[in-house]
Design a protein around this motif. Structure first.
Motif, PDB file in Angstrom:
ATOM      1  N   LEU A  30     -63.234  29.812 -20.308  1.00  0.00           N
ATOM      2  CA  LEU A  30     -63.456  30.060 -18.879  1.00  0.00           C
ATOM      3  C   LEU A  30     -62.392  29.429 -17.998  1.00  0.00           C
ATOM      4  O   LEU A  30     -62.331  29.740 -16.799  1.00  0.00           O
ATOM      5  CB  LEU A  30     -64.840  29.530 -18.472  1.00  0.00           C
ATOM      6  CG  LEU A  30     -66.041  30.224 -19.104  1.00  0.00           C
ATOM      7  CD1 LEU A  30     -67.342  29.637 -18.582  1.00  0.00           C
ATOM      8  CD2 LEU A  30     -66.001  31.725 -18.846  1.00  0.00           C
ATOM      9  N   TYR A  63     -67.569  29.674 -11.916  1.00  0.00           N
ATOM     10  CA  TYR A  63     -67.554  28.663 -12.973  1.00  0.00           C
ATOM     11  C   TYR A  63     -68.697  27.654 -12.866  1.00  0.00           C
ATOM     12  O   TYR A  63     -69.294  27.307 -13.894  1.00  0.00           O
ATOM     13  CB  TYR A  63     -66.203  27.950 -12.976  1.00  0.00           C
ATOM     14  CG  TYR A  63     -66.044  26.986 -14.117  1.00  0.00           C
ATOM     15  CD1 TYR A  63     -65.723  27.431 -15.394  1.00  0.00           C
ATOM     16  CD2 TYR A  63     -66.232  25.618 -13.922  1.00  0.00           C
ATOM     17  CE1 TYR A  63     -65.587  26.539 -16.455  1.00  0.00           C
ATOM     18  CE2 TYR A  63     -66.095  24.720 -14.974  1.00  0.00           C
ATOM     19  CZ  TYR A  63     -65.778  25.186 -16.233  1.00  0.00           C
ATOM     20  OH  TYR A  63     -65.657  24.305 -17.278  1.00  0.00           O
ATOM     21  N   CYS A 100     -65.961  38.494 -17.127  1.00  0.00           N
ATOM     22  CA  CYS A 100     -67.399  38.247 -17.236  1.00  0.00           C
ATOM     23  C   CYS A 100     -68.113  39.405 -17.916  1.00  0.00           C
ATOM     24  O   CYS A 100     -69.038  39.197 -18.712  1.00  0.00           O
ATOM     25  CB  CYS A 100     -67.991  37.994 -15.854  1.00  0.00           C
ATOM     26  SG  CYS A 100     -67.526  36.405 -15.139  1.00  0.00           S
ATOM     27  N   PRO A 145     -57.232  35.170 -16.794  1.00  0.00           N
ATOM     28  CA  PRO A 145     -57.902  36.374 -17.324  1.00  0.00           C
ATOM     29  C   PRO A 145     -57.000  37.220 -18.206  1.00  0.00           C
ATOM     30  O   PRO A 145     -57.452  37.786 -19.203  1.00  0.00           O
ATOM     31  CB  PRO A 145     -58.327  37.123 -16.060  1.00  0.00           C
ATOM     32  CG  PRO A 145     -58.368  36.094 -14.985  1.00  0.00           C
ATOM     33  CD  PRO A 145     -57.314  35.102 -15.320  1.00  0.00           C
ATOM     34  N   TYR A 158     -61.515  38.216 -12.850  1.00  0.00           N
ATOM     35  CA  TYR A 158     -62.523  37.384 -13.488  1.00  0.00           C
ATOM     36  C   TYR A 158     -63.828  38.144 -13.690  1.00  0.00           C
ATOM     37  O   TYR A 158     -64.593  37.857 -14.615  1.00  0.00           O
ATOM     38  CB  TYR A 158     -62.770  36.120 -12.667  1.00  0.00           C
ATOM     39  CG  TYR A 158     -61.672  35.094 -12.806  1.00  0.00           C
ATOM     40  CD1 TYR A 158     -61.648  34.231 -13.884  1.00  0.00           C
ATOM     41  CD2 TYR A 158     -60.653  35.005 -11.870  1.00  0.00           C
ATOM     42  CE1 TYR A 158     -60.645  33.284 -14.029  1.00  0.00           C
ATOM     43  CE2 TYR A 158     -59.638  34.067 -11.998  1.00  0.00           C
ATOM     44  CZ  TYR A 158     -59.636  33.212 -13.083  1.00  0.00           C
ATOM     45  OH  TYR A 158     -58.632  32.286 -13.225  1.00  0.00           O
ATOM     46  N   SER A 206     -70.402  38.555 -12.670  1.00  0.00           N
ATOM     47  CA  SER A 206     -69.354  39.580 -12.559  1.00  0.00           C
ATOM     48  C   SER A 206     -69.527  40.403 -11.288  1.00  0.00           C
ATOM     49  O   SER A 206     -68.533  40.754 -10.625  1.00  0.00           O
ATOM     50  CB  SER A 206     -69.385  40.487 -13.792  1.00  0.00           C
ATOM     51  OG  SER A 206     -70.574  41.269 -13.819  1.00  0.00           O
ATOM     52  N   SER A 226     -57.486  33.880  -6.683  1.00  0.00           N
ATOM     53  CA  SER A 226     -58.598  34.319  -7.534  1.00  0.00           C
ATOM     54  C   SER A 226     -59.158  33.155  -8.348  1.00  0.00           C
ATOM     55  O   SER A 226     -60.371  33.063  -8.567  1.00  0.00           O
ATOM     56  CB  SER A 226     -58.132  35.433  -8.466  1.00  0.00           C
ATOM     57  OG  SER A 226     -57.070  34.970  -9.302  1.00  0.00           O
ATOM     58  N   THR A 227     -58.283  32.256  -8.777  1.00  0.00           N
ATOM     59  CA  THR A 227     -58.752  31.097  -9.541  1.00  0.00           C
ATOM     60  C   THR A 227     -59.606  30.184  -8.681  1.00  0.00           C
ATOM     61  O   THR A 227     -60.627  29.655  -9.125  1.00  0.00           O
ATOM     62  CB  THR A 227     -57.553  30.321 -10.119  1.00  0.00           C
ATOM     63  OG1 THR A 227     -56.765  31.204 -10.929  1.00  0.00           O
ATOM     64  CG2 THR A 227     -58.025  29.147 -10.961  1.00  0.00           C
ATOM     65  N   GLY A 269     -61.320  38.274  -6.854  1.00  0.00           N
ATOM     66  CA  GLY A 269     -61.739  37.770  -8.162  1.00  0.00           C
ATOM     67  C   GLY A 269     -62.120  38.857  -9.131  1.00  0.00           C
ATOM     68  O   GLY A 269     -62.860  38.585 -10.082  1.00  0.00           O
ATOM     69  N   TRP A 324     -62.927  31.751  -8.293  1.00  0.00           N
ATOM     70  CA  TRP A 324     -63.646  31.613  -9.565  1.00  0.00           C
ATOM     71  C   TRP A 324     -64.226  30.212  -9.736  1.00  0.00           C
ATOM     72  O   TRP A 324     -65.376  30.045 -10.132  1.00  0.00           O
ATOM     73  CB  TRP A 324     -62.690  31.960 -10.700  1.00  0.00           C
ATOM     74  CG  TRP A 324     -63.170  31.601 -12.075  1.00  0.00           C
ATOM     75  CD1 TRP A 324     -62.685  30.631 -12.881  1.00  0.00           C
ATOM     76  CD2 TRP A 324     -64.221  32.231 -12.809  1.00  0.00           C
ATOM     77  NE1 TRP A 324     -63.353  30.599 -14.070  1.00  0.00           N
ATOM     78  CE2 TRP A 324     -64.312  31.578 -14.066  1.00  0.00           C
ATOM     79  CE3 TRP A 324     -65.086  33.288 -12.545  1.00  0.00           C
ATOM     80  CZ2 TRP A 324     -65.228  31.942 -15.029  1.00  0.00           C
ATOM     81  CZ3 TRP A 324     -66.004  33.655 -13.514  1.00  0.00           C
ATOM     82  CH2 TRP A 324     -66.080  32.988 -14.731  1.00  0.00           C
TER      83      TRP A 324
END
Length: 748
Positions: free
Chosen positions: A301, A266, A177, A305, A173, A161, A257-258, A170, A261
């Protein structure tokens, strides 16, 4: 509460006791006090039937109450619950002499027909349960979870996080976290679900819950005038939850952001969750933790989000509501029953060890990376799951085929575990030109006899007696096994007695005592040696005697089969009708088909031969440099490790108050060792001379004879308790102590 079943049954659904005692009548189900699937009672006549309710019951007498049993001499009534014809055949095969006893089911029940415990074990942790059924989530297992898994998983989430917050893009996310970190510290009584499910819950009735209708005024109802008829509708209207539009999913995967992540967060969490899954799965009783980590990794995950909602369950939460994840316990003792496609979880977890053993065993022949002792230990442990797969393959084929095929499969593969080790050990000793391996094989043969005669019945009597106080068994069927044991011991040790009678007593060193006229010599390590002193005695007398015995013992075994399965089948009180017609209760799915079971048998046999080869190849340090007697190694490790699945089967039978099958487990193996395995070793030696002679040491002779006498004395009255089991186990431990302190064989 007792239920009555109709008299008339379809022909293929009949299981009857005794070839000449077919009687129909109202049948009672076993009392609720009886545990498990086996209920042993005693009555002159009885009738077995597979009813539509899934029970096999017996007529003519009611079940016992509070431990009381109606007992009559030499006859037995056994009431067995089964679910289908395949399971009926498996249970019937357990009572057939010469067939391998197998406790586990070979078919799979529909999940709705299974017990609440089994439903809980196979739960996917996505159903909210009623609060009154849960109790407190503060349990010893859940507290242990925090120290074993929770703290370090939460710590890694906190670190990830921080990384996501530093990327700014991010941050969403990062918040997830943080929420998951708090979740993994204590996930019990919390749930993870989609936001749209939370919003739609107010318009959807939860399943499995009582709906209280609301009063509705007649003027609130709007009726279409064009309708042909007016149909009354329930007060509560169910509105289906709409699926998420595909465009939202595509938009989520295209975000910056994905991408951040998937690159930074991930992968690290995937490695962590995989590690947690493996550790918790191998511990077996913490499999719920593995399910949590797998669900988080593969589902949570990878979601957007804003679609996640993590919260503590409210007390008024609707029961039966489906969510993404909801867990109440991390530790469950019942997971020892957990199966995957019919395979027990312990056998499944030990399967990778088999391949690891083969890799390190054959890739590192010079012991550069692993010691011989390590490879020997892994090879011995690998034999345990392979024995399980062979046993399940035999039970699956026997339950789905006719008697002839089942008998052939049991005779072919029933002794394959022990024979592979014995033959590879004899070949290893022949190549090394030493008799030490032959002595180890003889010690393993004797150890199997002692373990099956004393330890397996003893431990089953102890565990079953603690639960059921006193257990009864069919003394006549036990008498058949006892008679065969006497014949077996007499035949196996006949060459030994012959050599002691007509052979020469050889001593390693003899010295006279000066000044003592009464004692001329003091001799050490004396034994009867027929291999060097009188070779004509071997060629002219002992070898022909061995071959004669190798013919007589299988012949006696065959006569025992005919006696117990054909002419006097009523002794075991089990028979399956050959009729055709109806079907047993419900639909069943066989775990392993005939061809799959046969394939598993062949592959497991090949792997067993490889593991046995590695055992004998790496046992040399124990034979040459070990301070423990080679007798003890053979009698304990080499003899009993392959029999661990059989020991477990015997214990499970005893726990379900079926001590008859527990005793038959040990007796069947002991008889097969003497009447099948030893003659096959003699036959192998006849075609490929490895120097195997059926001449045992004195310690093997007297230990075996003493054990058979003791166990026959215990079996005389047809009933047992934990005290008698303790006596057998204590005798076994005394004999083990005798082997432990015994000097090594002269050939080692």
């Amino acid at each position: 509460m007792s239920h009555r079943y109709p008299r008339r049954l379809s022909l293929t659904d009949r299981l009857c006791v005794g070839a000449h005692h077919l009687e129909t009548g109202p049948a009672d189900t076993p009392s609720t006090d009886a545990s498990g699937h086996h209920f042993c009672h005693y009555t002159p006549k009885c009738f077995f039937g597979v009813h539509r309710g899934g029970h096999v019951t017996s007529a003519r007498s009611s079940p016992p109450r509070n431990g009381e049993e109606g007992w009559h001499e030499c006859t037995t009534r056994t009431t067995i619950r089964v679910d289908n014809e395949v399971e009926a055949h498996r249970e019937a095969n357990n009572y057939k002499f010469g067939f391998r006893k197998w406790k586990a089911s070979v078919t799979e029940k529909p999940i709705e027909d299974q017990s609440e415990i089994m439903k809980e074990l196979h739960s996917d942790l996505s159903i909210v349960k009623a609060q009154e059924r849960l109790g407190s989530v503060v349990t010893f297992g859940n507290v242990c979870y925090v120290f074993l898994f929770g703290w370090w998983i939460a710590l890694i989430y906190i670190l990830i996080s921080a990384v996501m917050f530093l990327t700014v893009a991010g941050a969403a996310y990062g918040k997830v976290c943080v929420a998951l970190a708090w979740y993994f510290i204590w996930p019990f009584g919390k749930c993870i679900e989609k936001v749209d499910n939370v919003l739609n819950r107010f318009s959807v009735n939860p399943p499995n819950c009582e709906v209280i209708p609301h009063e509705t005024d007649s003027e609130d109802l709007v009726v279409n005038k064009d309708s042909a008829s007016l149909v009354s509708s329930p007060p509560t209207i169910q509105i289906p939850v709409p699926e998420l539009p595909p465009k939202n999913t595509s938009k989520h995967w295209c975000r910056v952001s994905t991408c951040i992540w998937l690159l930074l967060g991930y992968p690290v969490l995937a490695v962590m969750h995989c590690l947690a899954c493996v550790l918790s799965w191998l511990l077996v009783f913490t499999i719920p933790v593995a399910k949590i980590n797998a669900r988080i990794l593969t589902g949570v995950l990878l979601m957007a989000p804003e679609d996640l909602h993590i919260h503590t369950l409210e007390k008024d939460k609707a029961c039966g509501t489906r969510v993404l994840l909801c867990c109440y316990q991390a530790f469950n003792m019942h997971y020892y029953k957990y199966t995957v496609h019919g395979i027990n979880i312990f056998a499944l977890n030990l399967l990778p060890l088999v391949f690891i053993t083969l890799i390190i065993g054959y890739a590192d022949k010079e012991n550069n990376y692993f010691r011989a002792e390590t490879k020997f230990a892994t090879a011995m442990i690998s034999i345990i799951p392979l024995s399980y797969y062979i046993g399940m393959g035999i039970a699956s084929i026997s339950a789905q085929c006719n008697f002839a095929v089942g008998a052939v499969v049991n005779a072919t593969f029933g002794s394959i575990t022990e024979l592979t080790f014995y033959i590879t050990a004899l070949l290893q000793g022949h190549r090394a030109a030493t008799k030490c391996y032959e002595e180890v094989v003889k010690a393993a043969l004797t150890g199997t006899l002692l373990g099956c005669i004393l330890f397996i019945p003893g431990i089953c009597m102890i565990i079953g007696g603690i639960k059921h106080q006193e257990q009864r068994f069919n003394s006549r069927s036990a008498g058949v096994s006892s008679a065969l044991l006497f014949i077996s011991i007499g035949g196996v040790f006949a060459p030994t007695l012959f050599s002691k009678t007509f052979g020469n007593l050889m001593c390693e060193s003899c010295s006279d005592v000066p000044g003592n006229a009464t004692v001329s010599f003091i001799c050490k390590n004396c034994h009867y040696d027929t291999s060097q002193s009188q070779p004509h005695l071997i060629l002219s007398h002992i070898e022909p005697l061995m071959y004669t015995i190798s013919v007589l013992l299988p012949a006696a075994y065959l006569i025992g089969l005919i006696f117990t399965l054909k002419t006097h089948s009523h002794i075991y009180d089990i028979h399956i009708s050959d009729g055709h017609g109806g079907h047993a209760h419900g639909h069943h799915v066989v775990h392993w088909s005939r061809w799959r079971a046969l394939g598993v048998l062949i592959v497991a046999t090949v792997l067993m031969a490889c593991c046995a080869d590695l055992c004998t190849e790496n046992i040399k340090p124990f034979l040459t440099h070990s301070s423990i007697s080679q007798y003890f190694i053979g009698v304990t490790v080499l003899a009993m490790v392959p029999e661990l699945p059989e020991i477990v089967n015997g214990i499970l039978f005893a726990l379900q108050n079926n001590i008859s099958l527990s005793l038959e487990v040990g007796s069947c193996i002991a008889v097969q060792v003497c009447m099948i395995q030893i003659p096959l070793l003699i036959l192998f030696n006849a075609f490929y001379d490895v120097g195997f002679m059926l001449v045992f040491s004195d310690i093997h002779l007297w230990a075996s004879i003493f054990s058979v006498i003791v166990v026959n004395y215990i079996f005389m009255d047809g009933k047992c308790d934990y005290f008698q089991g303790t006596a057998l186990v204590v005798v076994y431990l005394i004999l083990l102590a005798l082997y432990f302190f015994a000097p090594s064989p002269h050939s080692c």
